[in-house]
Motif scaffolding. Structure first.
Motif, PDB file in Angstrom:
ATOM      1  N   THR A  14       0.859  -1.182   0.000  1.00  0.00           N
ATOM      2  CA  THR A  14       0.000   0.000   0.000  1.00  0.00           C
ATOM      3  C   THR A  14       0.894   1.231   0.000  1.00  0.00           C
ATOM      4  O   THR A  14       1.804   1.337   0.826  1.00  0.00           O
ATOM      5  CB  THR A  14      -0.928   0.023   1.235  1.00  0.00           C
ATOM      6  OG1 THR A  14      -1.728  -1.148   1.227  1.00  0.00           O
ATOM      7  CG2 THR A  14      -1.835   1.239   1.217  1.00  0.00           C
TER       8      THR A  14
ATOM      9  N   HIS B  92      -2.817   0.209  -4.044  1.00  0.00           N
ATOM     10  CA  HIS B  92      -2.666  -1.150  -3.497  1.00  0.00           C
ATOM     11  C   HIS B  92      -2.209  -2.055  -4.631  1.00  0.00           C
ATOM     12  O   HIS B  92      -2.706  -1.949  -5.757  1.00  0.00           O
ATOM     13  CB  HIS B  92      -3.988  -1.741  -3.002  1.00  0.00           C
ATOM     14  CG  HIS B  92      -4.638  -1.006  -1.901  1.00  0.00           C
ATOM     15  ND1 HIS B  92      -4.228  -1.102  -0.599  1.00  0.00           N
ATOM     16  CD2 HIS B  92      -5.702  -0.175  -1.906  1.00  0.00           C
ATOM     17  CE1 HIS B  92      -5.014  -0.356   0.156  1.00  0.00           C
ATOM     18  NE2 HIS B  92      -5.916   0.216  -0.622  1.00  0.00           N
TER      19      HIS B  92
ATOM     20  N   LEU C  18      -6.231   1.396   8.181  1.00  0.00           N
ATOM     21  CA  LEU C  18      -4.848   1.315   8.634  1.00  0.00           C
ATOM     22  C   LEU C  18      -4.927   1.360  10.154  1.00  0.00           C
ATOM     23  O   LEU C  18      -5.343   2.363  10.732  1.00  0.00           O
ATOM     24  CB  LEU C  18      -4.049   2.499   8.081  1.00  0.00           C
ATOM     25  CG  LEU C  18      -2.565   2.532   8.371  1.00  0.00           C
ATOM     26  CD1 LEU C  18      -1.866   1.348   7.691  1.00  0.00           C
ATOM     27  CD2 LEU C  18      -1.964   3.839   7.890  1.00  0.00           C
TER      28      LEU C  18
ATOM     29  N   VAL D 222      -3.116  -3.428   7.860  1.00  0.00           N
ATOM     30  CA  VAL D 222      -4.195  -2.952   7.005  1.00  0.00           C
ATOM     31  C   VAL D 222      -5.248  -4.048   6.987  1.00  0.00           C
ATOM     32  O   VAL D 222      -4.941  -5.212   6.721  1.00  0.00           O
ATOM     33  CB  VAL D 222      -3.726  -2.617   5.578  1.00  0.00           C
ATOM     34  CG1 VAL D 222      -4.923  -2.290   4.690  1.00  0.00           C
ATOM     35  CG2 VAL D 222      -2.783  -1.425   5.599  1.00  0.00           C
TER      36      VAL D 222
ATOM     37  N   ARG E 201       1.879  -5.158   8.750  1.00  0.00           N
ATOM     38  CA  ARG E 201       2.816  -4.349   7.981  1.00  0.00           C
ATOM     39  C   ARG E 201       4.221  -4.660   8.452  1.00  0.00           C
ATOM     40  O   ARG E 201       4.606  -4.333   9.561  1.00  0.00           O
ATOM     41  CB  ARG E 201       2.531  -2.864   8.167  1.00  0.00           C
ATOM     42  CG  ARG E 201       1.089  -2.440   7.985  1.00  0.00           C
ATOM     43  CD  ARG E 201       0.305  -3.205   6.983  1.00  0.00           C
ATOM     44  NE  ARG E 201       0.848  -3.119   5.651  1.00  0.00           N
ATOM     45  CZ  ARG E 201       0.291  -3.638   4.588  1.00  0.00           C
ATOM     46  NH1 ARG E 201      -0.820  -4.300   4.683  1.00  0.00           N
ATOM     47  NH2 ARG E 201       0.851  -3.514   3.418  1.00  0.00           N
TER      48      ARG E 201
END
Length: 182
Positions: A43, A61, A125, A134, A156
């Motif tokens: 992202t 994305h 997020l 995410v 992430r």
């Protein structure tokens, strides 16, 4: 064959079909769930998420899924999809919190050449002391697996725990599992 005999046979066929129908529906519902155990997402945010100030962002994305199982089509094992759109007034949210990344439409291209149109609403997020994630949700509105609901919570891997306290966050990557459920 007499009319009575035809009526008896027809009734027997209808009863047999009626008994088999719930089994067929249940088997189809069980087969319609798809899990792609190797999923990834990249992202991007431009100009970048700020730790304090909310800004409009161009959000992109690139999603992939492989090692998919439960697919009702033999050999259907992977997909790739891309999205680009705008999100208003978002930031990193500090050490904890959540920001919606808006909504949009992404086309998933499966390895057999078929496609799924995914309308996602409110991917977010999420920041926690254990990391940044995410979360994706939505529904397949057209094409392969229409009606199924894709979801994924991808940690992430390259975002600092708690988000981006000191620098604008321009991209995050993560791996996890994509799930498509009825």
């Amino acid at each position: 064959m007499t009319a009575v005999r035809r009526a008896v046979i027809a009734t027997a066929l209808l009863a047999t079909t009626a008994l088999a129908l719930p089994v067929a529906i249940s088997a189809h519902a069980a087969e319609s769930a798809v899990i792609c155990s190797r999923g990834s997402d990249v992202t991007g945010f431009s100009p970048g998420l700020d730790p304090v100030t909310r800004k409009d962002q161009v959000v992109t994305h690139l999603d992939t899924g492989s090692l998919c199982s439960g697919a009702t089509v033999p050999g259907l094992t992977s997909f790739v999809g891309a999205f680009s759109g705008a999100s208003s007034n978002i930031y990193c949210g500090g050490p904890t919190g959540s920001d919606s990344l808006g909504s949009g439409v992404e086309i998933l291209a499966w390895n057999d050449g078929s496609t799924s149109t995914w309308k996602f609403d409110g991917p977010s997020l999420d920041h926690s002391p254990s990391g940044t994630y995410v979360d994706f949700h939505g529904r397949i509105t057209a094409g392969r697996y229409q009606g199924l609901k894709p979801s994924g919570r991808l940690p992430r891997q390259d975002a600092p725990p708690g988000g981006c306290e000191t620098v604008p966050l321009e991209s995050v990557r993560g791996t996890g599992e994509w799930e498509f459920t009825p």
